[in-house]
Write an enzyme that holds these catalytic residues in place. Structure first.
Site, PDB file in Angstrom:
ATOM      1  N   GLU A 194      21.788  64.082  34.168  1.00 51.82           N
ATOM      2  CA  GLU A 194      21.339  63.917  32.773  1.00 51.82           C
ATOM      3  C   GLU A 194      21.205  65.269  32.077  1.00 51.82           C
ATOM      4  O   GLU A 194      20.136  65.618  31.569  1.00 51.82           O
ATOM      5  CB  GLU A 194      19.964  63.221  32.741  1.00 51.82           C
ATOM      6  CG  GLU A 194      19.913  61.864  33.373  1.00 51.82           C
ATOM      7  CD  GLU A 194      18.475  61.390  33.597  1.00 51.82           C
ATOM      8  OE1 GLU A 194      17.524  62.099  33.199  1.00 51.82           O
ATOM      9  OE2 GLU A 194      18.304  60.318  34.187  1.00 51.82           O
ATOM     10  N   HIS A 227      13.825  64.989  37.918  1.00 52.41           N
ATOM     11  CA  HIS A 227      14.112  66.048  36.942  1.00 52.41           C
ATOM     12  C   HIS A 227      13.375  67.305  37.395  1.00 52.41           C
ATOM     13  O   HIS A 227      12.147  67.280  37.521  1.00 52.41           O
ATOM     14  CB  HIS A 227      13.653  65.629  35.541  1.00 52.41           C
ATOM     15  CG  HIS A 227      14.249  66.467  34.455  1.00 52.41           C
ATOM     16  ND1 HIS A 227      14.087  67.836  34.404  1.00 52.41           N
ATOM     17  CD2 HIS A 227      15.032  66.154  33.402  1.00 52.41           C
ATOM     18  CE1 HIS A 227      14.740  68.310  33.359  1.00 52.41           C
ATOM     19  NE2 HIS A 227      15.325  67.314  32.736  1.00 52.41           N
ATOM     20  N   LYS A 262      18.508  63.453  23.590  1.00 53.45           N
ATOM     21  CA  LYS A 262      17.239  63.865  22.983  1.00 53.45           C
ATOM     22  C   LYS A 262      17.261  65.337  22.594  1.00 53.45           C
ATOM     23  O   LYS A 262      16.636  65.739  21.637  1.00 53.45           O
ATOM     24  CB  LYS A 262      16.075  63.612  23.953  1.00 53.45           C
ATOM     25  CG  LYS A 262      16.224  64.354  25.280  1.00 53.45           C
ATOM     26  CD  LYS A 262      15.057  64.140  26.210  1.00 53.45           C
ATOM     27  CE  LYS A 262      15.031  62.820  26.920  1.00 53.45           C
ATOM     28  NZ  LYS A 262      15.988  62.604  28.017  1.00 53.45           N
TER      29      LYS A 262
HETATM   30  N1  PLP Z   1      16.400  63.688  31.487  1.00 50.34           N
HETATM   31  C1  PLP Z   1      15.096  63.553  31.188  1.00 50.34           C
HETATM   32  C2  PLP Z   1      14.378  62.364  31.703  1.00 50.34           C
HETATM   33  C3  PLP Z   1      14.421  64.523  30.430  1.00 50.34           C
HETATM   34  O1  PLP Z   1      13.117  64.373  30.143  1.00 50.34           O
HETATM   35  C4  PLP Z   1      15.158  65.638  29.956  1.00 50.34           C
HETATM   36  C5  PLP Z   1      14.492  66.680  29.179  1.00 50.34           C
HETATM   37  O2  PLP Z   1      13.440  67.128  29.438  1.00 50.34           O
HETATM   38  C6  PLP Z   1      16.531  65.725  30.275  1.00 50.34           C
HETATM   39  C7  PLP Z   1      17.112  64.749  31.036  1.00 50.34           C
HETATM   40  C8  PLP Z   1      17.360  66.891  29.828  1.00 50.34           C
HETATM   41  O3  PLP Z   1      16.954  68.055  30.441  1.00 50.34           O
HETATM   42  P1  PLP Z   1      17.731  69.420  30.197  1.00 50.34           P
HETATM   43  O4  PLP Z   1      17.877  69.599  28.744  1.00 50.34           O
HETATM   44  O5  PLP Z   1      16.884  70.435  30.845  1.00 50.34           O
HETATM   45  O6  PLP Z   1      19.059  69.309  30.892  1.00 50.34           O
END
Ligand code: PLP
Length: 390
Positions: free
Chosen positions: A248, A173, A45
């Site tokens: 993640e 998270h 994402k």
């Molecule tokens: N996993 C989930 C469920 C998320 O909502 C997000 C982003 O907010 C991420 C992973 C990735 O987080 P980051 O970019 O802080 O590593």
């Protein structure tokens, strides 16, 4: 150099991204050397760039997906069930069906309603209960939207059992852009308590998902986080526990990969209605990427993006504001800032634009998605173990 080469080949003034695939490989190598026991599932994402995703997956990463659209990307790469975690806790029925159709079973939940919807659409799914953890040290907090309070964990295990669903693990998270390694220590400790509750209820959990939240740079904060994670895992989930540990990360892999290059397309001093140029008056620049383009982080993360001149000038500085290319009155990406004078037609660039930037752009006013050019920075070319294979 990559920047100048690309500019020389271009004969238009449209903005573009330079994406350093070497940086992505370097980050993957760093991750695996610092946390060898934890498989990263890239949270696509944050930068759904196919080349980045394909690079990470070919090196051994899995994917964290959040919708049917992202599931399509995972399938296009030929990923298997064990390579994908569907980490959105509230999913549309058609999106759960898309996961079921592709046989992608790992998915998270944090409510009774979600359990019922999964029971109806994908009863064979392997479920991760998303725990609410402390996100107070993060730039983008996730706890208000997702994660069950600890007091509801036992109840949700009971409901899952009654529905005949298969809960296989926990996830959390700590919020994106976290500054505090101890957030991981506390969240992993909480996860262990959830594992214990599950055991008391006759459930044998096998997966711990430690989420994202790592910094965008492989810096001291990252090292400290790895240390905190490894230490907490040694205590609560030692190797002989047989628990599979996954993460993640999004920002960590994407942030430093991309540089945005944009063009100054307008410039004027702010005059008063009676044509007076007031001392200390403001210089307004228009640039061809904006707030509703790559710079939404200005609002989301209160981030301040300062343009770097490709060829720095030593001209007079002005109190300046920078405006995006759309007609939207809100399309202001920088205000009340002292900048050296720039010229219309001049190229400026922004480093570290890989995470939560281009993925948040809109096509308001018909502006198209920004083109990307890929390269491998020379500084990585000879040092990376794979360079001879590329
Ligand atoms: N996993 C989930 C469920 C998320 O909502 C997000 C982003 O907010 C991420 C992973 C990735 O987080 P980051 O970019 O802080 O590593």
């Amino acid at each position: 150099m990559a920047l100048i080469n690309t500019l020389q080949k271009k004969n238009d003034d449209e903005p573009f991204y330079l994406v350093d695939i070497g940086d992505v490989i370097y980050k993957y190598v760093t991750w695996t050397s610092m946390m060898p026991g934890i498989r990263p599932y890239f949270a696509l994402k944050c930068h759904p760039d196919f080349q980045i995703i394909a690079t990470l997956c070919s090196l051994g990463a899995g994917l964290d997906v959040a919708s049917a659209g992202e599931i399509e990307i995972a399938r296009a790469l030929g990923l298997q069930d064990e390579d994908v975690v569907y980490s959105n806790t509230c999913k549309g029925i058609s999106h759960i069906r898309a996961a079921a159709k592709e046989g992608l079973t790992q998915m998270s939940f944090d409510s009774e309603v979600e359990l019922q919807r999964i029971k109806l659409t994908f009863p064979n799914a392997k479920l991760l209960i998303r725990l609410l953890v402390d996100d107070s040290h993060s730039i983008l907090k996730t706890g208000a939207k997702a994660g069950t309070p600890f007091s509801r964990v036992s109840h949700l295990f009971k409901v899952a059992k009654e529905l005949g669903l298969n809960v296989v693990g926990t996830s959390f998270h700590i919020g994106s852009g976290c500054h505090d390694p101890s957030a991981f220590t506390k969240a992993i400790e909480k996860s262990k308590k959830a594992f214990d509750i599950a055991k008391e209820q006759g459930l044998e959990l096998k997966v711990l998902d430690i989420g994202g939240g790592f910094p965008g740079h492989a810096n001291t904060l990252f090292e400290n986080m790895c240390h905190a994670v490894n230490q907490a895992i040694d205590i609560h989930f030692p190797a002989d526990s047989g628990v599979k540990i996954i993460a993640e990360p999004g920002r960590f892999f994407a942030h430093t990969s991309s540089t945005l290059v944009a063009n100054i397309i307008g410039k004027r001093l702010r005059y008063s209605d009676d044509d007076v140029q007031i001392e200390g008056t403001e210089m307004l620049y228009h640039i061809n990427d904006g707030l509703i383009g790559s710079f939404l982080g200005t609002i989301l993360a209160r981030q301040k993006y300062l343009p770097q001149q490709l060829i720095p000038t030593k001209g007079k500085s002005y109190r300046s504001s920078l405006w995006g290319p759309s007609c939207g009155a809100m399309d202001c990406l920088l205000s009340d800032c002292n900048l050296p004078e720039m010229e219309a037609g001049e190229w400026v660039y922004y480093e570290d634009m890989g995470a939560y930037t281009s993925c948040l752009t809109t096509n308001f006013n018909g502006f198209k998605n920004t083109t990307r050019y890929y390269y491998i920075n020379e500084k990585y070319w000879y040092d990376l173990p794979f360079s001879s294979m590329l």
